[in-house]
Design a protein around this motif. Structure first.
Motif, mmCIF file in Angstrom:
data_model
loop_
_atom_site.group_PDB
_atom_site.id
_atom_site.type_symbol
_atom_site.label_atom_id
_atom_site.label_comp_id
_atom_site.label_asym_id
_atom_site.label_seq_id
_atom_site.Cartn_x
_atom_site.Cartn_y
_atom_site.Cartn_z
ATOM 1 N N SER A 165 0.833 -1.201 0.000
ATOM 2 C CA SER A 165 0.000 0.000 0.000
ATOM 3 C C SER A 165 0.871 1.255 0.000
ATOM 4 N N ARG A 166 1.924 1.251 0.791
ATOM 5 C CA ARG A 166 2.850 2.387 0.843
ATOM 6 C C ARG A 166 3.534 2.560 -0.499
ATOM 7 N N LEU A 167 3.982 1.466 -1.098
ATOM 8 C CA LEU A 167 4.648 1.534 -2.395
ATOM 9 C C LEU A 167 3.708 2.097 -3.459
ATOM 10 N N ARG A 168 2.472 1.662 -3.444
ATOM 11 C CA ARG A 168 1.486 2.168 -4.411
ATOM 12 C C ARG A 168 1.321 3.684 -4.253
ATOM 13 N N ARG A 169 1.231 4.144 -3.010
ATOM 14 C CA ARG A 169 1.105 5.589 -2.769
ATOM 15 C C ARG A 169 2.340 6.341 -3.276
ATOM 16 N N VAL A 170 3.523 5.807 -2.980
ATOM 17 C CA VAL A 170 4.767 6.441 -3.424
ATOM 18 C C VAL A 170 4.839 6.461 -4.947
ATOM 19 N N ASN A 183 2.376 6.352 -7.054
ATOM 20 C CA ASN A 183 1.374 7.303 -7.558
ATOM 21 C C ASN A 183 1.870 8.737 -7.430
ATOM 22 N N ARG A 184 2.514 9.051 -6.336
ATOM 23 C CA ARG A 184 3.080 10.399 -6.175
ATOM 24 C C ARG A 184 4.134 10.673 -7.249
ATOM 25 N N ARG A 185 4.994 9.689 -7.492
ATOM 26 C CA ARG A 185 6.027 9.850 -8.510
ATOM 27 C C ARG A 185 5.416 10.025 -9.899
ATOM 28 N N MET A 186 4.464 9.169 -10.230
ATOM 29 C CA MET A 186 3.832 9.257 -11.554
ATOM 30 C C MET A 186 3.091 10.583 -11.719
ATOM 31 N N ASN A 187 2.402 11.027 -10.695
ATOM 32 C CA ASN A 187 1.697 12.308 -10.780
ATOM 33 C C ASN A 187 2.676 13.456 -10.994
ATOM 34 N N TYR A 188 3.820 13.387 -10.327
ATOM 35 C CA TYR A 188 4.816 14.439 -10.518
ATOM 36 C C TYR A 188 5.393 14.392 -11.933
ATOM 37 N N LEU A 189 5.719 13.189 -12.397
ATOM 38 C CA LEU A 189 6.209 13.064 -13.773
ATOM 39 C C LEU A 189 5.188 13.611 -14.768
ATOM 40 N N ARG A 190 3.922 13.223 -14.590
ATOM 41 C CA ARG A 190 2.864 13.726 -15.489
ATOM 42 C C ARG A 190 2.815 15.253 -15.470
ATOM 43 N N SER A 191 2.933 15.845 -14.290
ATOM 44 C CA SER A 191 2.869 17.311 -14.203
ATOM 45 C C SER A 191 3.989 17.962 -15.005
ATOM 46 N N LEU A 192 5.153 17.333 -15.024
ATOM 47 C CA LEU A 192 6.262 17.877 -15.815
ATOM 48 C C LEU A 192 6.061 17.616 -17.305
ATOM 49 N N PHE A 193 5.684 16.389 -17.665
ATOM 50 C CA PHE A 193 5.504 16.067 -19.083
ATOM 51 C C PHE A 193 4.327 16.820 -19.692
#
Length: 184
Positions: free
Chosen positions: A114-119, A121-131
Motif C-alpha cells: 500500500s505504501r509503495l502504491r502511494r509512493v 502514484n506520487r512519482r507518476m503524478n509528478y512526472l505527469r505534471s512535468l511532461f
C-alpha cells in the motif's frame, strides 16, 4: 564524560542497508546494534519496537526518494525540460538497492504494498505534471511518464548488452527521445 546516544538516523540508515542486503528479515535489532557497535538498549531509546523502526525506514525512504527529490527539482529553473533532465540525472545517480528491496518486500506485505502504491502514484503524478508542460496531449504525457518510470525501475533488471553502446549511452538516448518534441 557525557552519555552519547547513537542518533535515530544511524539506526534507520543501518536498517535500510540491512534491508537492501537481505530483505526485511535482515532488519534485526541485535544485528543492527552489533553493526553500529552499540548495545541494543539504545535502540529502545528511539523506537518502541522493531515495527516502529520498519515504519521509520519506509518514511525515510519516501522522504528521500520523493519529497526531497521533488523539492530539489522544483528549486531548479522553471523550464520543464531542464527539470526533467535534472530528474533523470538524479535518478541515474541513485543507489537503487533499497528501492528494489522495498519492491520485493511489498510482494509479501500488504502494508508495504500500500505504501509503495502511494509512493509510485506520487512519482507518476509528478512526472505527469512535468511532461504535461511539454506534451501536446495527455496521452503523450501519460505514455512518456510511464516509460520514464519504467526506465528507472526496470533498467537494473536488464542484462542485455546494448550493442556497441554503453548502458549509460543507451539511457541517455532514451532520455533524449523522451524529451524530444515529437515521437516521430
Amino acid at each position: 564524560m557525557a552519555n552519547v546516544r547513537t542518533p535515530r538516523s544511524a539506526w534507520v540508515d543501518a536498517a535500510l542497508e540491512a534491508l537492501s542486503a537481505g530483505g526485511p528479515d535482515a532488519v534485526r535489532v541485535e544485528a543492527l546494534a552489533t553493526k553500529l557497535g552499540v548495545s541494543k538498549g539504545g535502540f529502545y531509546w528511539h523506537f518502541s519496537d522493531r515495527q516502529a523502526l520498519l515504519d521509520e525506514m519506509l518514511n525515510s525512504w519516501e522522504t528521500t526518494m520523493v519529497d526531497n527529490v521533488i523539492a530539489l527539482i522544483e528549486s531548479q529553473p522553471a523550464d520543464p525540460r531542464a527539470r526533467l533532465r535534472h530528474l533523470f540525472e538524479l535518478a541515474s545517480s541513485v543507489d537503487i538497492a533499497v528501492e528494489l528491496a522495498v519492491r520485493d518486500w511489498s510482494r509479501r506485505d500488504r502494508d508495504v504494498a500500500s505504501r509503495l502504491r502511494r509512493v509510485d502514484n506520487r512519482r507518476m503524478n509528478y512526472l505527469r505534471s512535468l511532461f504535461k508542460q511539454i506534451c501536446a496531449d495527455d496521452d503523450d504525457a501519460d505514455a512518456r511518464s510511464m516509460l520514464t518510470f519504467s526506465l528507472f525501475i526496470g533498467s537494473p533488471f536488464i542484462a542485455a548488452q546494448p550493442g556497441d553502446r554503453t548502458r549509460s549511452q543507451m539511457v541517455k538516448l532514451a532520455v533524449d527521445r523522451l524529451l524530444s518534441e515529437s515521437w516521430a
